[in-house]
Design an enzyme around this catalytic site. Structure first.
Site, PDB file in Angstrom:
ATOM      1  N   LYS A  74     -23.468 -23.494  -1.591  1.00  0.00           N
ATOM      2  CA  LYS A  74     -23.721 -23.286  -0.170  1.00  0.00           C
ATOM      3  C   LYS A  74     -23.507 -21.811   0.225  1.00  0.00           C
ATOM      4  CE  LYS A  74     -20.760 -25.690   1.977  1.00  0.00           C
ATOM      5  NZ  LYS A  74     -19.799 -24.849   2.698  1.00  0.00           N
TER       6      LYS A  74
ATOM      7  N   ARG B 106     -17.357 -30.283   9.995  1.00  0.00           N
ATOM      8  CA  ARG B 106     -16.964 -31.094   8.836  1.00  0.00           C
ATOM      9  C   ARG B 106     -16.481 -32.480   9.238  1.00  0.00           C
ATOM     10  NH1 ARG B 106     -15.830 -26.542   5.061  1.00  0.00           N
ATOM     11  NH2 ARG B 106     -14.654 -27.160   3.274  1.00  0.00           N
TER      12      ARG B 106
ATOM     13  N   ARG C 115     -10.493 -19.124  -6.561  1.00  0.00           N
ATOM     14  CA  ARG C 115      -9.788 -19.591  -5.372  1.00  0.00           C
ATOM     15  C   ARG C 115      -8.718 -20.595  -5.761  1.00  0.00           C
ATOM     16  NH1 ARG C 115     -14.583 -21.254  -1.400  1.00  0.00           N
ATOM     17  NH2 ARG C 115     -13.033 -22.868  -1.012  1.00  0.00           N
TER      18      ARG C 115
ATOM     19  N   ARG D  73     -11.065 -32.353  -2.526  1.00  0.00           N
ATOM     20  CA  ARG D  73     -12.046 -31.801  -1.575  1.00  0.00           C
ATOM     21  C   ARG D  73     -13.327 -32.637  -1.558  1.00  0.00           C
ATOM     22  NH1 ARG D  73     -12.721 -26.094  -3.554  1.00  0.00           N
ATOM     23  NH2 ARG D  73     -14.047 -25.737  -1.755  1.00  0.00           N
TER      24      ARG D  73
HETATM   25  P1  AMP Z   1     -14.551 -23.864   2.326  1.00  0.00           P
HETATM   26  O1  AMP Z   1     -14.481 -22.431   1.897  1.00  0.00           O
HETATM   27  O2  AMP Z   1     -15.608 -24.080   3.378  1.00  0.00           O
HETATM   28  O3  AMP Z   1     -14.678 -24.812   1.172  1.00  0.00           O
HETATM   29  O4  AMP Z   1     -13.171 -24.204   3.049  1.00  0.00           O
HETATM   30  C1  AMP Z   1     -11.946 -24.081   2.364  1.00  0.00           C
HETATM   31  C2  AMP Z   1     -10.878 -24.922   3.060  1.00  0.00           C
HETATM   32  O5  AMP Z   1     -10.718 -24.482   4.412  1.00  0.00           O
HETATM   33  C3  AMP Z   1     -11.205 -26.397   3.175  1.00  0.00           C
HETATM   34  O6  AMP Z   1     -10.871 -27.125   2.010  1.00  0.00           O
HETATM   35  C4  AMP Z   1     -10.343 -26.802   4.379  1.00  0.00           C
HETATM   36  O7  AMP Z   1      -8.972 -26.889   4.029  1.00  0.00           O
HETATM   37  C5  AMP Z   1     -10.500 -25.586   5.289  1.00  0.00           C
HETATM   38  N1  AMP Z   1     -11.667 -25.699   6.178  1.00  0.00           N
HETATM   39  C6  AMP Z   1     -12.792 -24.923   6.179  1.00  0.00           C
HETATM   40  N2  AMP Z   1     -13.653 -25.306   7.113  1.00  0.00           N
HETATM   41  C7  AMP Z   1     -13.084 -26.362   7.745  1.00  0.00           C
HETATM   42  C8  AMP Z   1     -13.493 -27.212   8.815  1.00  0.00           C
HETATM   43  N3  AMP Z   1     -14.682 -27.049   9.431  1.00  0.00           N
HETATM   44  N4  AMP Z   1     -12.641 -28.198   9.190  1.00  0.00           N
HETATM   45  C9  AMP Z   1     -11.437 -28.368   8.604  1.00  0.00           C
HETATM   46  N5  AMP Z   1     -11.004 -27.617   7.579  1.00  0.00           N
HETATM   47  C10 AMP Z   1     -11.805 -26.611   7.149  1.00  0.00           C
END
Ligand code: AMP
Length: 190
Positions: free
Chosen positions: A13, A88, A135, A146
């Protein structure tokens, strides 16, 4: 052009978002990146979310919605944006609808990068090996968490947009360039 981009962790993504922002001169709004910035700058929000993120769980809707509502009014969003990693949850999607109708912002495309869940783990492990600064939430245990969170909380959001006839599915199992071509087919023809 305003886009919402969905996809489970490891679907590519972020990569596709980068290609889109370059092509259309729009900005990427990644809630994950914004939260990681809060954590590395040790802000109040950063302190609250660090552990939750490391566990692969979702940060509260309240924090996310306040981050987005401040971000979306910034000048650089005027030419368009990609929401990457937001909404989300159904609560976030409903807040987004409300916020955008108040601000008269329209969403042009809602895209899902669709991948086979079983193949994702392999991809993430590869990413972790290739990237020395992998990460913290990219290890297999957290990835499994996740993915579960995505299935439980975010698949209903896809359904929400599908029922509104807005969702377009993109085959994310192709090579990066071909996934991008599929995305362009959708955004250029509609
Ligand atoms: P990502 O980089 O989008 O995979 O986000 C990394 C982490 O940030 C996720 O596993 C959540 O812990 C948190 N996170 C990111 N976006 C959201 C969202 N829209 N709602 C809740 N938690 C989020």
């Amino acid at each position: 052009m305003n886009i919402i981009l969905f996809g489970p962790p490891g679907a590519g993504k972020g990569t596709q978002a980068k290609l889109l922002i370059k092509k259309y001169d729009i900005v990427q709004i990644s809630t994950g990146d914004m939260l990681r910035d809060c954590v590395s700058n040790n802000t109040e929000i950063g302190k609250q979310v660090k552990i939750i993120m490391e566990k692969g769980e979702l940060v509260s809707d309240e924090i996310i919605i306040s981050l987005i509502s401040e971000r979306i009014v910034k000048k650089d969003c005027a030419n368009g944006f990609i929401l990457d990693g937001f909404p989300r949850t159904i609560a976030q999607a409903e807040s987004l609808d409300k916020m955008f109708s108040e601000k008269r912002i329209l969403i042009d495309h809602v895209l899902e990068i669709h991948v086979d869940f079983d193949l994702l783990l392999g991809r993430i492990e590869k990413r972790a090996i290739e990237n020395l600064e992998a990460r913290k939430d990219d290890n297999s245990n957290v990835l499994a968490k996740r993915l579960t969170v995505y299935k439980d909380q975010t698949l209903p959001v896809l359904k929400y947009y599908k029922e509104m006839d807005k969702l377009k599915r993109i085959n994310g199992m192709l090579e990066i360039d071909n996934v991008f071509k599929e995305i362009l087919k959708v955004v250029e023809t509609e």
